[in-house]
Scaffold this motif. Sequence first.
Motif, PDB file in Angstrom:
ATOM      1  N   TYR A   1       0.809  -1.211   0.000  1.00 59.95           N
ATOM      2  CA  TYR A   1       0.000   0.000   0.000  1.00 59.95           C
ATOM      3  C   TYR A   1       0.848   1.270   0.000  1.00 59.95           C
ATOM      4  O   TYR A   1       0.394   2.336   0.375  1.00 59.95           O
TER       5      TYR A   1
ATOM      6  N   ARG B   1      -7.991   0.544  -1.452  1.00 56.78           N
ATOM      7  CA  ARG B   1      -8.189  -0.314  -0.276  1.00 56.78           C
ATOM      8  C   ARG B   1      -8.985   0.424   0.794  1.00 56.78           C
ATOM      9  O   ARG B   1      -9.853  -0.161   1.447  1.00 56.78           O
ATOM     10  N   LEU B   2      -8.710   1.720   0.975  1.00 59.95           N
ATOM     11  CA  LEU B   2      -9.487   2.514   1.922  1.00 59.95           C
ATOM     12  C   LEU B   2     -10.956   2.568   1.509  1.00 59.95           C
ATOM     13  O   LEU B   2     -11.851   2.502   2.359  1.00 59.95           O
TER      14      LEU B   2
ATOM     15  N   HIS C   1     -12.671  -0.571   2.529  1.00 59.25           N
ATOM     16  CA  HIS C   1     -13.011  -0.545   3.952  1.00 59.25           C
ATOM     17  C   HIS C   1     -14.222   0.355   4.190  1.00 59.25           C
ATOM     18  O   HIS C   1     -15.100   0.016   4.990  1.00 59.25           O
TER      19      HIS C   1
ATOM     20  N   PHE D   1      -7.217  -0.745   7.982  1.00 59.77           N
ATOM     21  CA  PHE D   1      -6.133  -0.510   7.029  1.00 59.77           C
ATOM     22  C   PHE D   1      -4.777  -0.614   7.719  1.00 59.77           C
ATOM     23  O   PHE D   1      -3.874  -1.286   7.224  1.00 59.77           O
TER      24      PHE D   1
ATOM     25  N   TYR E   1      -1.354   5.186   4.637  1.00 61.86           N
ATOM     26  CA  TYR E   1      -2.717   5.603   4.959  1.00 61.86           C
ATOM     27  C   TYR E   1      -2.929   7.062   4.569  1.00 61.86           C
ATOM     28  O   TYR E   1      -3.906   7.396   3.898  1.00 61.86           O
TER      29      TYR E   1
END
Length: 87
Positions: free
Chosen positions: A9, A18-19, A22, A43, A54
């Motif tokens: 990531y 990916r966030l 989620h 995450f 992130y």
Amino acid sequence: MKYAGNRPYSAPEKAARRLLEHARAFQPIQDGRIYIEQINHPFLFGDRATPAGYSAGLAHAISHGWLELHESGTFVKLTQSGADLFA
């Protein structure tokens, strides 16, 4: 640009997607808001991503209009364009 294989990531685009995954996993509360903890905890700890990944992913998602960050920083909202990425 190449990214380290052991840090999946570290690429902002991949982290942002990916966030969004989620964010989609949780039922929004009032006005479609999602507590930011509901995306950062899985995450960072579930995916074992870095805080830098992130931050970069969140900034990428916001800059592309996929997520909206509430002015308090406590909530995010998945936008229609963010949801359309998974259609």
